[in-house]
Write an enzyme that holds these catalytic residues in place. Sequence first.
Site, short mmCIF file in Angstrom:
data_model
loop_
_atom_site.label_atom_id
_atom_site.label_comp_id
_atom_site.label_asym_id
_atom_site.label_seq_id
_atom_site.Cartn_x
_atom_site.Cartn_y
_atom_site.Cartn_z
N THR A 92 0.85 -1.19 0.00
CA THR A 92 0.00 0.00 0.00
C THR A 92 0.89 1.24 0.00
O THR A 92 2.07 1.18 0.34
CB THR A 92 -0.90 0.03 1.24
OG1 THR A 92 -0.07 0.09 2.42
CG2 THR A 92 -1.79 -1.20 1.32
N TRP B 8 -23.97 15.37 8.34
CA TRP B 8 -22.89 14.92 7.47
C TRP B 8 -22.97 15.60 6.11
O TRP B 8 -24.03 15.75 5.53
CB TRP B 8 -22.94 13.41 7.28
CG TRP B 8 -22.74 12.63 8.54
CD1 TRP B 8 -23.68 11.93 9.23
CD2 TRP B 8 -21.52 12.47 9.28
NE1 TRP B 8 -23.13 11.35 10.35
CE2 TRP B 8 -21.80 11.67 10.39
CE3 TRP B 8 -20.22 12.93 9.09
CZ2 TRP B 8 -20.84 11.30 11.32
CZ3 TRP B 8 -19.26 12.57 10.01
CH2 TRP B 8 -19.56 11.77 11.12
N LYS C 82 -18.51 16.81 9.18
CA LYS C 82 -19.65 16.85 10.09
C LYS C 82 -19.85 18.29 10.54
O LYS C 82 -19.07 18.82 11.33
CB LYS C 82 -19.44 15.93 11.29
CG LYS C 82 -20.72 15.69 12.08
CD LYS C 82 -20.55 14.57 13.09
CE LYS C 82 -21.90 14.21 13.73
NZ LYS C 82 -21.76 13.10 14.70
N GLU D 174 -5.86 -4.05 -1.71
CA GLU D 174 -6.29 -5.26 -1.00
C GLU D 174 -7.33 -6.07 -1.77
O GLU D 174 -7.68 -7.18 -1.35
CB GLU D 174 -6.84 -4.90 0.38
CG GLU D 174 -5.80 -4.40 1.37
CD GLU D 174 -5.57 -2.90 1.33
OE1 GLU D 174 -4.99 -2.36 2.28
OE2 GLU D 174 -6.00 -2.26 0.33
#
Length: 542
Positions: free
Chosen positions: A187, A445, A440, A332
Amino acid sequence: MNGLMMQQPLLVTSLLTHAERHHAEQEIVSRRVEGDIHRYRYRDLAQRSRKLANALAGLGVMHGERVATLAWNGYRHMELYFAVSGSGAVLHTLNPRLHVDQLAYIIDHAEDRVVFFDLTFLPLIESVASRISSPKVFVAMTDRANMPEAHGLPVTLLCYEDLIDGHSDQFAWPLLDENEASSLCYTSGTTGNPKGVLYSHRSTVLHTYAAALPDSLNCSARDVILPVVPMFHVNAWGLPYIACMVGAKLVFPGPALDGKSLYELIESEQVTLSAGVPTVWQGLLRHAGERGATFSSMRRTIVGGAPCPTAMTTEFQERYEVDVLHAWGMTELSPVGTVCSFKAQHLTWPTQQRYALQAKQGRAVFGIDMRIVDVDGKELPWGTHEAGDLQVRGPWVASGYFGGEEASPLCDGWFPTGDVAKIDSDGFMQITDRSKDVIKSGGEWISSIDIENVACLHPQVASAVCIAARHPKWDERPLLLVVRKPEATLRCEELLDFFDGRVAKWWKPDAVVFIDAVPLGATGKVLKNRLRDQYRDYYLTV
């Protein structure tokens, strides 16, 4: 009672053997680091891969040991794909865009036995060599005429062409266990040390099957495929393997990824399908637009690595008649998870409704199961406006990381992606944010991705990033960071007015900051963490 079927392991070399037998005359074209165009065929790929497998044995590479590459997309890199994995070793593709300290860490962590590299990366290799714990065998991927002087390496530098020329093309690919490791990709490691994802032969072949399907990347022997997405990162989204499976012509761009170079290669080789991240396509579209050019052969492009702005989809499809396949995946996930391929009923939808659907990351390809869960891990229903944490599972999804230093990331058998998403009643997934990027404000949100997509619709905006900035009243408010197109005169007030009627009033950013460039990470993704560090207190200081 067991079924009476042959037991044939799913091995990476089966893809190469198939290509050699059934598509021997199909071309592989590479723009080389040396500056010229190289052409050969699948039969040559197979022959040279066997010679390279013998060369690896001659270097003492043992079963299961890691062999690293630091290379662009090209035919020599593809030979390593098959020679290393096929001989029983593990192909470890290194990302040259990582910091030199991270590269050194990765090489040591993987315990790479040999490092193959393109000439472009000699200075990087010399820097890395002084940081790794033990000398390695280094091989320059070129011929004797182009071999460089290398004074910064602790060992003798070998020549790729000399190495394979000294060996026979007779090599019997071993019958490996399909669950053995075939390749390794780390990664990007924006936080903490990079983590290694170890793919198996079985997972790689299954991923190749699924990604090639008509409702996935839709590849066939009639295609000419240009993988712009790099072979050093999650195997160029599986396209080199897919091309072997279906017998497509492959065109490799080498190091020249600017708009002009890509356009010329697309036209000269009559590319039908390409794949890359949005930042690369911005350069291609800019070049074509400035010259009033068209695409004579390309009819599909796969866009992934970051959300594809609707403005980019519109330009590709309406101006150039190039269909956009919006895809999503992760290191992944090998990496393909979803592709935004229409179902029959969507073909008759009004244009704007279809564009809204194409802004989603799409449907799970066969083999990938997905769900969204709330903060307590409870699965949320599809077809509502609820967003939750996206989790996936499947035969090419990682269950852990190489080296085993960390605990398994799985939650009840599901891999947590770190994305916040919705899934509609037709199974189309849409990422609304990374869990760390969601805003937020006043207890509600706000999706930073939706804000960015609206900003990118403005004709004077080249790119946009929305971050959460701390606010004295609302806790957080969206702050829009924008790169204007060349010669643009766009003002803050004008862009904010553009949001009226396009998002809820309370979603509208309070301010716009114009910046020169968006910082990108090693895989072409926007480094929002860097921008957050710089601008998170903007509203507290103005």
